[in-house]
Motif scaffolding. Structure first.
Motif, PDB file in Angstrom:
ATOM      1  N   CYS A  81      49.179  52.000  28.547  1.00 23.11           N
ATOM      2  CA  CYS A  81      48.059  52.551  29.317  1.00 23.11           C
ATOM      3  C   CYS A  81      46.885  51.575  29.383  1.00 23.11           C
ATOM      4  O   CYS A  81      46.189  51.507  30.409  1.00 23.11           O
ATOM      5  N   SER A  82      46.622  50.833  28.335  1.00 26.81           N
ATOM      6  CA  SER A  82      45.430  49.984  28.279  1.00 26.81           C
ATOM      7  C   SER A  82      45.621  48.632  28.941  1.00 26.81           C
ATOM      8  O   SER A  82      44.663  47.862  29.054  1.00 26.81           O
ATOM      9  N   THR A  83      46.844  48.336  29.400  1.00 25.52           N
ATOM     10  CA  THR A  83      47.096  47.008  29.962  1.00 25.52           C
ATOM     11  C   THR A  83      47.694  47.053  31.372  1.00 25.52           C
ATOM     12  O   THR A  83      47.071  46.603  32.335  1.00 25.52           O
ATOM     13  N   THR A  84      48.897  47.604  31.515  1.00 24.06           N
ATOM     14  CA  THR A  84      49.615  47.518  32.797  1.00 24.06           C
ATOM     15  C   THR A  84      50.110  48.866  33.303  1.00 24.06           C
ATOM     16  O   THR A  84      51.000  48.925  34.158  1.00 24.06           O
ATOM     17  N   GLY A  85      49.574  49.975  32.801  1.00 25.14           N
ATOM     18  CA  GLY A  85      50.078  51.288  33.200  1.00 25.14           C
ATOM     19  C   GLY A  85      49.731  51.689  34.623  1.00 25.14           C
ATOM     20  O   GLY A  85      50.372  52.577  35.198  1.00 25.14           O
ATOM     21  N   TYR A  86      48.723  51.042  35.220  1.00 25.15           N
ATOM     22  CA  TYR A  86      48.264  51.384  36.576  1.00 25.15           C
ATOM     23  C   TYR A  86      48.705  50.293  37.553  1.00 25.15           C
ATOM     24  O   TYR A  86      48.654  49.093  37.234  1.00 25.15           O
ATOM     25  N   THR A  87      49.115  50.694  38.742  1.00 28.81           N
ATOM     26  CA  THR A  87      49.498  49.748  39.798  1.00 28.81           C
ATOM     27  C   THR A  87      48.467  49.826  40.911  1.00 28.81           C
ATOM     28  O   THR A  87      48.231  50.906  41.478  1.00 28.81           O
ATOM     29  N   GLY A  88      47.819  48.692  41.228  1.00 30.04           N
ATOM     30  CA  GLY A  88      46.770  48.658  42.241  1.00 30.04           C
ATOM     31  C   GLY A  88      47.330  48.699  43.652  1.00 30.04           C
ATOM     32  O   GLY A  88      48.546  48.688  43.883  1.00 30.04           O
ATOM     33  N   HIS A  89      46.421  48.696  44.619  1.00 23.99           N
ATOM     34  CA  HIS A  89      46.828  48.768  46.027  1.00 23.99           C
ATOM     35  C   HIS A  89      47.670  47.555  46.432  1.00 23.99           C
ATOM     36  O   HIS A  89      48.552  47.674  47.275  1.00 23.99           O
ATOM     37  N   ASP A  90      47.395  46.408  45.837  1.00 27.13           N
ATOM     38  CA  ASP A  90      48.151  45.200  46.181  1.00 27.13           C
ATOM     39  C   ASP A  90      49.310  44.935  45.245  1.00 27.13           C
ATOM     40  O   ASP A  90      49.954  43.890  45.316  1.00 27.13           O
ATOM     41  N   GLY A  91      49.573  45.887  44.324  1.00 24.56           N
ATOM     42  CA  GLY A  91      50.683  45.731  43.398  1.00 24.56           C
ATOM     43  C   GLY A  91      50.299  45.110  42.077  1.00 24.56           C
ATOM     44  O   GLY A  91      51.156  44.946  41.201  1.00 24.56           O
ATOM     45  N   THR A  92      49.046  44.777  41.910  1.00 25.88           N
ATOM     46  CA  THR A  92      48.608  44.159  40.671  1.00 25.88           C
ATOM     47  C   THR A  92      48.544  45.203  39.559  1.00 25.88           C
ATOM     48  O   THR A  92      47.901  46.248  39.726  1.00 25.88           O
ATOM     49  N   PRO A  93      49.167  44.954  38.387  1.00 33.25           N
ATOM     50  CA  PRO A  93      49.071  45.912  37.270  1.00 33.25           C
ATOM     51  C   PRO A  93      47.681  45.867  36.647  1.00 33.25           C
ATOM     52  O   PRO A  93      47.032  44.825  36.597  1.00 33.25           O
ATOM     53  N   ALA A  94      47.234  47.010  36.172  1.00 32.39           N
ATOM     54  CA  ALA A  94      45.895  47.122  35.588  1.00 32.39           C
ATOM     55  C   ALA A  94      45.876  48.277  34.596  1.00 32.39           C
ATOM     56  O   ALA A  94      46.809  49.092  34.544  1.00 32.39           O
ATOM     57  N   PRO A  95      44.816  48.376  33.780  1.00 32.51           N
ATOM     58  CA  PRO A  95      44.716  49.503  32.840  1.00 32.51           C
ATOM     59  C   PRO A  95      44.527  50.833  33.574  1.00 32.51           C
ATOM     60  O   PRO A  95      44.003  50.878  34.685  1.00 32.51           O
ATOM     61  N   VAL A  96      44.948  51.900  32.937  1.00 33.94           N
ATOM     62  CA  VAL A  96      44.748  53.237  33.473  1.00 33.94           C
ATOM     63  C   VAL A  96      43.370  53.714  33.024  1.00 33.94           C
ATOM     64  O   VAL A  96      43.058  53.714  31.825  1.00 33.94           O
ATOM     65  N   ARG A  97      42.539  54.151  33.972  1.00 33.74           N
ATOM     66  CA  ARG A  97      41.161  54.540  33.665  1.00 33.74           C
ATOM     67  C   ARG A  97      40.947  56.026  33.935  1.00 33.74           C
ATOM     68  O   ARG A  97      41.541  56.619  34.838  1.00 33.74           O
ATOM     69  N   ARG A  98      40.022  56.599  33.152  1.00 32.21           N
ATOM     70  CA  ARG A  98      39.618  57.991  33.356  1.00 32.21           C
ATOM     71  C   ARG A  98      38.645  58.059  34.532  1.00 32.21           C
ATOM     72  O   ARG A  98      38.272  57.032  35.115  1.00 32.21           O
ATOM     73  N   ALA A  99      38.198  59.284  34.829  1.00 28.73           N
ATOM     74  CA  ALA A  99      37.262  59.475  35.926  1.00 28.73           C
ATOM     75  C   ALA A  99      35.935  58.770  35.658  1.00 28.73           C
ATOM     76  O   ALA A  99      35.241  58.357  36.589  1.00 28.73           O
ATOM     77  N   ASP A 100      35.572  58.604  34.389  1.00 29.97           N
ATOM     78  CA  ASP A 100      34.325  57.905  34.044  1.00 29.97           C
ATOM     79  C   ASP A 100      34.527  56.405  33.882  1.00 29.97           C
ATOM     80  O   ASP A 100      33.666  55.718  33.320  1.00 29.97           O
TER      81      ASP A 100
END
Length: 443
Positions: free
Chosen positions: A412-431
């Motif tokens: 979750c803190s490193t590559t759990g999120y996939t951006g619009h361009d496919g770049t992996p990123a951390p998963v963030r809360r609403a804040d």
């Protein structure tokens, strides 16, 4: 306009002889009557140069719509004329619509065959009547409608000769790459579309939605009847050949509907296919949101319907991640235009949502009361569910053949999120705070 002759040109009723043989159209009473005995709309003498009774609109229709049978003309003397020669096929000058009809009436009126040669035409069907050319419509050989093209043949994926084709289709759909490893797609937004998912309904081009529903219904029946663990051959390989509904899923939908909830299904599968499968849990086709093709002449095209700021045919927005939010806002809550892509006020959002994939993350987050997640080891989905920052997330293992426990934490803190361009990123809360890595505890 009704033609009414002057008083000086006609006689009064008392002056008319009562002999009905004076004129074929004259009847007792001094008034002209039609051949069927009813009163003719024109009083007095017939118009000069016109055959009595033929200038009335109903009389014209009788000439065209005469039923088969003995003709009244066969009982009176008829001129012995030869049949008309065939009309020349050379191009004629264009005539006004009325001129075509008048010429046809003259031809029928003055060129009459002898009684022995007269043959009543057979009853004509509606499709046998060809409309007259429009006065402004070009009718030359270069402006004729082209004959319909023959239907294209389906891909031969069900034959031994088409096994390689089936393997290639399976590779592109399953891995977004060809069998040689070449990328099949490029340059797409990872938060609004998955090219392989969008490609599947595009393969349905040329079929009608009803035909696709028929294919889906046949596959549904076959796979529901197959035993658990069955396999079926596709191309040179084998794939899962059975499927089951979750009984718990059916119970959940039924109880929600009984409680007064409006239950919808959103899926990143073709719309006609989802409609068939939704019936198995009691959800009608009008409460299904899938990937929707545009249509032409009732048949599916290769283009997809758009949502929000995406127009039909742009093919960049389907029911996938952020695209599910847009389509739910559009179809369920009636939000139109770019506003459908944004988070709506709490009063215009779903109160409960359930999902099992990263494609469901956005519309699950939009739920205001409760969010149910079925654990299939999807990174972003499980990071948010296990983090449970607002206390509204619940996790349940799969009900049939559940996934095994993940031995390593979700990244979750490193590559759990996939951006619009496919770049992996951390998963963030609403804040915007980062969610720490989460262990897999429900399996």
């Amino acid at each position: 306009m009704l033609y009414r002759p002057r008083r000086s040109c006609t006689r009064t009723r008392s002056e008319h002889p009562r002999d009905p043989t004076q004129h074929p159209a004259q009847a007792p009473g001094g008034r002209r009557r039609r051949r069927d005995g009813r009163r003719h709309p024109h009083r007095g003498r017939p118009r000069p140069g016109r055959t009595p009774g033929l200038h009335h609109p109903r009389a014209r229709r009788r000439l065209v719509r005469r039923q088969p049978g003995p003709s009244p003309a066969a009982h009176r003397p008829v001129r012995q004329l030869q049949p008309l020669p065939a009309r020349p096929q050379k191009a004629r000058r264009r005539l006004r619509l009325g001129q075509h009809r008048r010429q046809e009436r003259r031809r029928r009126r003055h060129h009459v065959l002898a009684p022995a040669q007269r043959q009543d035409p057979p009853a004509r069907r509606l499709e046998d009547h060809q409309p007259l050319p429009h006065p402004r419509r070009r009718t030359g050989p270069h402006h004729r409608l082209r004959p319909p093209r023959p239907p294209r043949h389906p891909l031969p994926t069900g034959t031994p000769e088409g096994a390689a084709c089936a393997d290639e289709l399976g590779a592109v759909y399953g891995t977004s790459a060809t069998r040689t490893g070449a990328a099949a797609f490029a340059g797409w937004d990872r938060r609004t579309i998955e090219p392989a998912y969008a490609w599947l309904p595009q393969l349905l081009q040329g079929w009608t939605p009803g035909q696709v529903r028929g294919f889906a219904a046949a596959a549904r029946t076959e796979n529901l009847a197959a035993p658990i663990g069955a396999r079926q051959q596709v191309g040179t390989g084998s794939v899962t050949g059975w499927v089951r509904y979750y009984d718990q899923q059916r119970d959940l939908v039924k109880n929600l509907q009984r409680a007064g909830f409006d239950v919808w299904i959103s899926s990143a599968s073709p719309q006609p296919v989802v409609e068939v499968w939704a019936r198995g849990v009691g959800v009608g086709a009008d409460h299904v949101i899938g990937i929707r093709n545009t249509t032409r002449d009732g048949k599916l095209t290769t283009h997809l319907q758009g949502c929000g700021s995406v127009a039909d045919g742009a093919d960049t927005m389907i029911t996938y991640v952020d695209g599910k939010r847009c389509w739910i806002n559009k179809e369920v809550f009636g939000v139109r235009g770019p506003a459908a892509e944004k988070v709506q006020p709490a009063a215009r959002r779903q109160v409960f949502a359930a999902g099992d994939s990263d494609t469901d993350v956005t519309f699950l987050r939009d739920a205001t009361a409760l969010r149910l997640v079925v654990n299939r080891n999807k990174n972003e989905l499980m990071c948010r569910a296990y983090d449970n920052s607002d206390g509204k997330w619940i996790v349940n293992p799969m009900f049939i053949e559940p996934k095994k426990q993940k031995t390593t934490p979700y990244p979750c803190s490193t590559t759990g999120y996939t951006g619009h361009d496919g770049t992996p990123a951390p998963v963030r809360r609403a804040d915007t705070s980062v969610i720490p890595d989460q262990a897999d505890t429900v399996f």
